[in-house]
Every structure is written in structure tokens, then in C-alpha cells.
Design a protein around this motif. Structure first.
Motif, short mmCIF file in Angstrom:
data_model
loop_
_atom_site.label_atom_id
_atom_site.label_comp_id
_atom_site.label_asym_id
_atom_site.label_seq_id
_atom_site.Cartn_x
_atom_site.Cartn_y
_atom_site.Cartn_z
N ALA A 139 10.13 5.92 -9.23
CA ALA A 139 8.83 5.56 -8.65
C ALA A 139 8.51 4.09 -8.91
CB ALA A 139 7.74 6.45 -9.22
N ALA A 140 8.84 3.60 -10.11
CA ALA A 140 8.58 2.20 -10.44
C ALA A 140 9.42 1.28 -9.57
CB ALA A 140 8.86 1.95 -11.92
N VAL A 141 10.71 1.59 -9.43
CA VAL A 141 11.61 0.74 -8.65
C VAL A 141 11.15 0.69 -7.19
CG1 VAL A 141 13.97 0.44 -7.81
CG2 VAL A 141 13.57 1.15 -10.18
N LEU A 142 10.90 1.86 -6.59
CA LEU A 142 10.53 1.89 -5.17
C LEU A 142 9.17 1.25 -4.93
CD1 LEU A 142 11.07 2.78 -2.29
CD2 LEU A 142 10.07 5.01 -2.85
N SER A 143 8.18 1.59 -5.74
CA SER A 143 6.82 1.12 -5.47
C SER A 143 6.67 -0.38 -5.72
CB SER A 143 5.81 1.90 -6.31
OG SER A 143 6.00 1.66 -7.70
N PHE A 144 7.23 -0.87 -6.82
CA PHE A 144 7.13 -2.31 -7.08
C PHE A 144 8.05 -3.10 -6.16
CE2 PHE A 144 5.11 -0.79 -10.95
CZ PHE A 144 4.10 -1.72 -11.13
N GLY A 145 9.21 -2.53 -5.82
CA GLY A 145 10.07 -3.19 -4.84
C GLY A 145 9.34 -3.35 -3.50
N PHE A 146 8.62 -2.30 -3.11
CA PHE A 146 7.85 -2.35 -1.87
C PHE A 146 6.79 -3.45 -1.91
CE2 PHE A 146 3.92 -1.21 0.30
CZ PHE A 146 4.34 -0.91 1.57
N VAL A 147 6.06 -3.52 -3.02
CA VAL A 147 4.96 -4.48 -3.06
C VAL A 147 5.48 -5.92 -3.13
CG1 VAL A 147 4.45 -4.78 -5.54
CG2 VAL A 147 2.58 -4.60 -3.89
N TYR A 148 6.69 -6.14 -3.68
CA TYR A 148 7.26 -7.49 -3.64
C TYR A 148 7.68 -7.87 -2.21
CZ TYR A 148 7.31 -7.69 -8.75
OH TYR A 148 6.94 -7.72 -10.06
N ILE A 149 8.22 -6.90 -1.48
CA ILE A 149 8.56 -7.15 -0.07
C ILE A 149 7.29 -7.46 0.71
CG2 ILE A 149 9.45 -6.09 2.05
CD1 ILE A 149 11.28 -4.38 0.25
N HIS A 150 6.21 -6.70 0.41
CA HIS A 150 4.91 -6.90 1.07
C HIS A 150 5.08 -6.85 2.59
CE1 HIS A 150 1.24 -7.54 -1.18
NE2 HIS A 150 0.70 -8.14 -0.14
N PRO A 151 5.50 -5.71 3.10
CA PRO A 151 5.91 -5.68 4.51
C PRO A 151 4.77 -5.73 5.52
CG PRO A 151 6.01 -3.48 3.57
CD PRO A 151 5.72 -4.41 2.43
N PHE A 152 3.54 -5.41 5.08
CA PHE A 152 2.43 -5.33 6.02
C PHE A 152 1.44 -6.47 5.81
CE2 PHE A 152 3.32 -0.59 5.47
CZ PHE A 152 4.19 -0.56 6.55
N GLU A 153 0.64 -6.72 6.82
CA GLU A 153 -0.39 -7.75 6.71
C GLU A 153 -1.46 -7.35 5.72
OE1 GLU A 153 -3.81 -9.55 9.63
OE2 GLU A 153 -1.80 -9.30 10.49
N ASP A 154 -1.79 -6.05 5.66
CA ASP A 154 -2.81 -5.56 4.75
C ASP A 154 -2.47 -4.12 4.37
OD1 ASP A 154 -5.08 -5.53 3.20
OD2 ASP A 154 -6.48 -5.17 4.85
N GLY A 155 -2.98 -3.68 3.22
CA GLY A 155 -2.78 -2.30 2.78
C GLY A 155 -1.60 -2.11 1.85
N ASN A 156 -0.87 -3.19 1.51
CA ASN A 156 0.34 -3.06 0.71
C ASN A 156 0.08 -2.49 -0.68
OD1 ASN A 156 2.54 -4.51 2.41
ND2 ASN A 156 0.80 -5.91 2.46
N GLY A 157 -1.01 -2.92 -1.34
CA GLY A 157 -1.27 -2.48 -2.71
C GLY A 157 -1.53 -1.00 -2.81
N ARG A 158 -2.34 -0.47 -1.90
CA ARG A 158 -2.63 0.97 -1.95
C ARG A 158 -1.41 1.80 -1.57
NH1 ARG A 158 -7.71 -1.07 1.03
NH2 ARG A 158 -6.12 -2.69 1.15
N LEU A 159 -0.62 1.29 -0.61
CA LEU A 159 0.61 2.00 -0.26
C LEU A 159 1.63 1.93 -1.39
CD1 LEU A 159 0.91 0.96 3.47
CD2 LEU A 159 0.62 3.28 2.60
N HIS A 160 1.66 0.83 -2.10
CA HIS A 160 2.51 0.70 -3.29
C HIS A 160 2.20 1.81 -4.28
CE1 HIS A 160 3.23 -0.88 -7.37
NE2 HIS A 160 1.93 -1.10 -7.50
N ARG A 161 0.90 2.07 -4.52
CA ARG A 161 0.53 3.14 -5.47
C ARG A 161 0.73 4.52 -4.86
NH1 ARG A 161 -2.69 -1.23 -6.43
NH2 ARG A 161 -4.31 -0.62 -4.95
#
Length: 340
Positions: A139-161
Motif C-alpha cells: 500500500a505504501a509503495v503504490l500510494s506514494f508512487g501514485f502521488v509522486y507521479i501526480h497523474p491528475f490536475e486535482d484530487g491526487n492526494g485523496r486518491l493517494h490515500r
């Protein structure tokens, strides 16, 4: 640490109705905390809808389309946000007050790399379901990896969690129908959370060549895709494990104990003091909670003026018996709790 097993042990000796109510409250608490981390104060309806999305985490296969659906849900009013994968640069930080140009603390992955990176993230999430890797680590690898990519204009933090909930639910780590409100300890430990996020961003930032665009965004000039494919997630896994530990060892038992104490207090007030409606007992409990178990002068002379002096003393005694003081170490952990 067997945290998943410990959570099931706590709930295994708890009445199913109490478990259901505790799960509902923890779900909303996590939703509220996730918005607060982003500095937002959502409407009750928006908070409820995102809480429902958290509760459904793990029920569908992970896919980019599913993340886009959740992005639209978490944003609510999407008229001013481009949904889906970014088509422009992305960054986090401040702006120069004069020029409005970016002063980034983190630069997100290039838009041309997003489709490939997100395919990799989704594939990683699916593969971890078939491995023996600890779910909290995955969960740590996927969620923090996602938030570093920051694929969306908005909503990344909540989707990360949300991704943390998804991985734990798919692994069967948390008890059925119970969400670990990991956003709550994250909010309590917000400074540490931000430092963990910066721990990798600060390493990558000097390696990214960029310039400000006419629209005051960033344009990356060099090849950076591998910076978002691979990162050392040790600090991130340790932090997330600490948050899960707080949830299992403190938040979950505390919520169960509160509900059991509330039910006992309600029953005994009706039997030994006065036959009050449920909403009146709830109000009485709130007043006592706000005043450390003592009914305030305002409550005694207004909302509960019908109670005699002896009845007030009996109510306060019942409250003290049903809600004993928390241990100092528990109170310290919960100093930043949101009001019930």
C-alpha cells in the motif's frame, strides 16, 4: 506485529451492532480527515459521498478508468478541472508573488509519460495481490508512487490515500466491512507526513530541468520517467505502518469502548434517572463530554432544568462510571482529534 489479526480480535469480542456503528463513524472520520489534509472543508454531502467511495475500496479491480471515476467523485464540481490524465505539466509548491511563476517543491511526471507510468502502477497493484508481500508495504509503495507521479490536475492526494484502503481491502487485511481510518493519524502527524513526502521529492527536484511556461506552469526539459518508476519506499512504509498501528491499537478500540460506554450510559440513565428520548440522552452525553463529565450551569438551567440536583449528581456519576478517563499515553495520541 500482526495488526490485521489484532483488529479482528478486538472486533471479534464486540457486539455486531457496535461494530457496524463504529465502522460507519470511522468511515466518515477518515473522509473528513482526508479533506482536512488538503485544507478543504467539504459539505456534509460531499464528505458522505467520499466516505462511501472509501468504504467501497477494493470491490472493483484497479484500473485507470476507475481512478478517473473516483477523481470526478472526489472533486464534485468538475467544471473548472480537467478530468483524467494531465495534458500539461504538474507541480506542488508556491508561486513568485511578482511573476506568478512556479517555485516548486515537487515536479510531477511529464504528461507524455503518464499513460505508461499509470499502466505500471495499476499492474503493480494487481501483481501485489498475488504475492506474499506485506499489504502495508504494498500500500505504501503504490500510494506514494501514485502521488509522486501526480497523474491528475486535482484530487491526487485523496486518491493517494484511497489507494491505501484499496490495497488493504484486497488483501483482506482489515476486518470485513471495517475501514482503517489511516487519514486520521496522518492528519495528527501532518508534519511527519509532509516530511515523508519531501524525502523523495527533494532528491528528485535537483535532477529535473524545467522552465516556466507562459501560463505559469512548468515544462520539463529532460528525461525523467525513471524517477517516478523507482524510489526507495522505506520511510513511506515505516510511516504508514505507524499510522495503521495507531488505528488498530488506539482508534479502533477507543471507538468501540466509546460506543459500549454510550450504550451503557443511555440504558442506566433511562432506568435510574429519567425516561428520556434518545436524542435528549445524546445531548446530555455531549454536554457532559464537553465539560469533562460535569453538567455545566448553562445546561442545568436551560436544556436540563427539569432535572433535580440529586438527578444531576446521579447522571454525572453514571457518566464517570461509563466513560472512565483515558490513559495518558492514549490521550496524548488523540490530542488532535476532531470533535464528535
Amino acid at each position: 506485529m500482526r495488526l490485521g489479526e489484532r483488529a479482528r480480535e478486538v472486533l471479534g469480542r464486540t457486539h455486531p451492532d457496535v461494530v457496524r456503528r463504529a465502522a460507519a463513524f470511522l468511515l466518515l472520520e477518515d473522509s473528513q480527515a482526508s479533506f482536512q489534509i488538503e485544507g478543504e472543508n467539504p459539505t456534509p454531502d460531499r464528505r458522505l459521498r467520499w466516505g462511501q467511495a472509501i468504504g467501497e475500496a477494493g470491490q472493483r479491480d484497479l484500473a485507470i478508468d476507475e481512478l478517473v471515476r473516483l477523481q470526478e467523485l472526489v472533486i464534485g464540481d468538475s467544471r473548472f478541472v480537467e478530468l483524467g490524465l494531465r495534458t500539461e505539466g504538474g507541480w506542488i509548491g508556491d508561486r513568485d508573488r511578482g511573476t506568478r511563476d512556479p517555485i516548486p517543491e515537487h515536479i510531477s511526471a511529464c504528461p507524455d509519460d503518464l499513460a505508461d507510468l499509470m499502466r505500471g502502477a495499476v499492474e503493480y497493484g494487481r501483481r501485489t495481490e498475488q504475492t506474499a508481500v506485506d499489504p502495508v508495504v504494498s500500500a505504501a509503495v503504490l500510494s506514494f508512487g501514485f502521488v509522486y507521479i501526480h497523474p491528475f490536475e486535482d484530487g491526487n492526494g485523496r486518491l493517494h490515500r484511497w489507494l491505501i484502503h484499496h490495497v488493504l481491502a484486497r488483501a483482506g487485511y482489515n476486518p470485513p466491512h471495517v475501514v482503517f481510518p489511516v487519514s486520521v493519524p496522518m492528519l495528527r502527524r501532518i508534519s511527519e507526513y509532509r516530511e515523508v513526502l519531501r524525502s523523495y521529492s527533494s532528491q528528485v527536484l535537483p535532477l529535473v530541468e524545467w522552465h516556466a511556461t507562459r501560463r505559469h506552469n512548468v515544462e520539463v526539459l529532460n528525461e525523467t520517467v525513471d524517477f517516478y518508476r523507482f524510489f526507495d519506499a522505506t520511510a513511506h512504509a515505516e510511516f504508514l505502518y505507524g499510522c495503521v498501528e495507531e488505528t488498530v491499537m488506539r482508534d479502533l478500540p477507543r471507538e468501540v469502548a466509546y460506543l459500549e460506554g454510550y450504550d451503557e450510559f443511555s440504558r442506566r440513565v433511562q432506568e435510574e434517572v429519567a425516561d428520556m428520548p434518545d436524542q435528549t440522552i445524546d445531548l446530555l452525553s455531549r454536554f457532559l463530554r464537553q465539560s469533562d463529565g460535569t453538567l455545566s450551569k448553562r445546561a442545568r438551567t436551560q436544556e436540563f432544568k427539569e432535572l433535580s440536583r440529586d438527578e444531576v449528581e446521579r447522571v454525572e456519576e453514571l457518566y464517570a462510571n461509563c466513560f472512565p478517563p483515558e490513559a495518558p499515553e492514549t490521550a496524548g495520541y488523540l490530542a488532535g482529534e476532531s470533535s464528535r
